[in-house]
Scaffold this active site. Structure first.
Site, PDB file in Angstrom:
ATOM      1  N   GLU A   9      -8.228  75.064   2.493  1.00 25.13           N
ATOM      2  CA  GLU A   9      -9.641  75.426   2.613  1.00 25.13           C
ATOM      3  C   GLU A   9      -9.982  75.918   4.004  1.00 25.13           C
ATOM      4  O   GLU A   9     -10.774  76.859   4.170  1.00 25.13           O
ATOM      5  CB  GLU A   9     -10.513  74.213   2.252  1.00 25.13           C
ATOM      6  N   GLU A  10      -9.389  75.303   5.012  1.00 25.89           N
ATOM      7  CA  GLU A  10      -9.768  75.621   6.384  1.00 25.89           C
ATOM      8  C   GLU A  10      -9.336  77.020   6.823  1.00 25.89           C
ATOM      9  O   GLU A  10      -9.876  77.558   7.784  1.00 25.89           O
ATOM     10  CB  GLU A  10      -9.184  74.578   7.352  1.00 25.89           C
TER      11      GLU A  10
ATOM     12  N   ASP B  45      -6.612  69.604   3.446  1.00 27.49           N
ATOM     13  CA  ASP B  45      -6.168  70.033   4.775  1.00 27.49           C
ATOM     14  C   ASP B  45      -7.223  69.739   5.838  1.00 27.49           C
ATOM     15  O   ASP B  45      -8.393  69.516   5.540  1.00 27.49           O
ATOM     16  CB  ASP B  45      -5.834  71.527   4.770  1.00 27.49           C
TER      17      ASP B  45
END
Length: 383
Positions: free
Chosen positions: A136-137, A71
């Site tokens: 992840e973000e 992402d």
């Protein structure tokens, strides 16, 4: 692999808009790249359109992990971009596009290194596993899912390809994102005694939380001190009414000296005390991430330092980071293995318009990861 082909892999995945979602596009693309090779491919679905991807090559021997997230963050105001964020553009030796630095360049370089290993014609003395994660973000929940499913259990070491400018990040702070909601009783502002102002308990909470967090003055020798920011506050409906609801949010960056659980317990104690005084407060957390304890003394960190300096003649410093990574999840795996953050991008344009990576750095990363895998296997096969 020829440079042109390696660059194409990077530009292809940058062109895929995986802004906090739709990561399966990258899983599809990478699956197609490896479909004709003797590898094991596992797709681990988090939600529709959101697939983690695990690719394992090699038959036996020590297993090294490569980690990268699929992402990217939102591109923001497109007027601030000189070129469209999902139209990869090369100018003056730099490749521009959302994710060029954070961290599709690291992911692509790992993929290229794996393809080169497979095409080398050499028998691999160990195994290599790519862990491409979702989300992840906004919370590292893809990595958490992979850990829970056991995909990290056989690792003897893990390299995360986040931007590090070819230095080796061996520790970083943790994160606690929290939200506090307050309920009141809404009435006309001319008769406030008949209602209960939802904003005022939040003000008390903010003051007490800020004072308590500021009292944690002991500093980690590498990471420095704990930080706390009240980042958002909102409440009420109009100026002549007592607000019946309000909320605030805060961001805390933790260190091993002040573990996440200790800090969350302290926040909850403030909530409990204010509620005992008549407030109606509730707190929730958004994907808290623990700090990464120092990996500076591990064999993997020292090996990476030697390989970087020998292969590139630059970088290789052991450094700390303030931002969390998927390492916060992988350190919770059942197997205790070393983790480092090592990526080709400089990181100076992360989360900004006109994000970029130098082409030469990306190509150097493709070679570096391959060199690191060979050296890792040789070191771990020594008796």
């Amino acid at each position: 692999m020829e440079n042109k082909q390696a660059i194409k892999i990077l530009t292809d995945i940058i062109a895929l808009d995986t802004t906090n979602d739709h990561e399966s596009q990258i899983a599809d693309y990478l699956t197609d790249l490896f479909k004709d090779y003797p590898v094991k491919i596992d797709r681990v679905t988090y939600a529709p359109g959101r697939d983690n991807l695990v690719i394992t090559l090699g038959e036996s021997g020590p297993m090294l992990g490569f980690s990268g997230h699929e992402d990217v963050v939102d591109a923001g105001d497109l007027a601030n971009w000189q070129t469209p964020p999902f139209t990869p553009t090369i100018k003056a030796g730099k490749l521009y596009g959302r994710g060029a630095s954070d961290m599709k360049s690291g992911l692509a370089a790992m993929v290229v290194s794996m393809l080169d290993l497979l095409n080398s014609g050499k028998k691999l003395p160990g195994r290599l596993r790519l862990l491409a994660s979702v989300g992840e973000e906004i919370g590292e929940f893809g990595a958490a899912q992979l850990v829970k499913a056991g995909y990290a259990d056989e690792l003897a070491g893990l390299v995360i390809g986040e931007p590090s400018n070819f230095n080796i990040r061996v520790t970083h702070k943790g994160i606690i994102d929290y939200y506090v909601t307050s309920k009141g009783i809404g009435v006309h502002a001319s008769t406030p005694e008949l209602g209960r102002n939802a904003i005022m308990p939040l003000v008390k909470f903010a003051q007490e939380a800020q004072t308590l967090m500021a009292s944690h003055t002991e500093k980690d020798p590498v990471l420095g001190g704990l930080t706390h920011v009240i980042s958002q506050i909102q409440g009420g409906n109009q100026i002549n009414s007592v607000p019946d609801q309000a909320w605030l949010s805060g961001n805390i960056r933790t260190t091993p000296l002040y573990p996440n659980q200790q800090i969350m317990t302290e926040l909850e104690q403030i909530i409990s005390e204010l509620n005992a005084q008549g407030a109606q407060l509730a707190i929730r957390y958004s994907y808290p991430e623990v700090p990464l304890p120092s990996q500076a003394d591990t064999k993997l960190a020292k090996l990476a330092q030697r390989v970087v300096r020998k292969s590139l003649g630059r970088g290789g410093e052991l450094v700390a980071g303030t931002g969390a990574t998927d390492a916060s999840e992988y350190i919770q795996a059942s197997n205790n293995f070393p983790i480092i953050i090592l990526g080709p991008a400089a990181g100076v344009s992360d989360h900004q318009p006109n994000e970029f990576i130098a082409i030469d750095d990306y190509l150097a990363g493709c070679k570096l990861y391959q060199d690191l895998a060979w050296q890792f296997w040789q070191e771990n096969l020594k008796v």
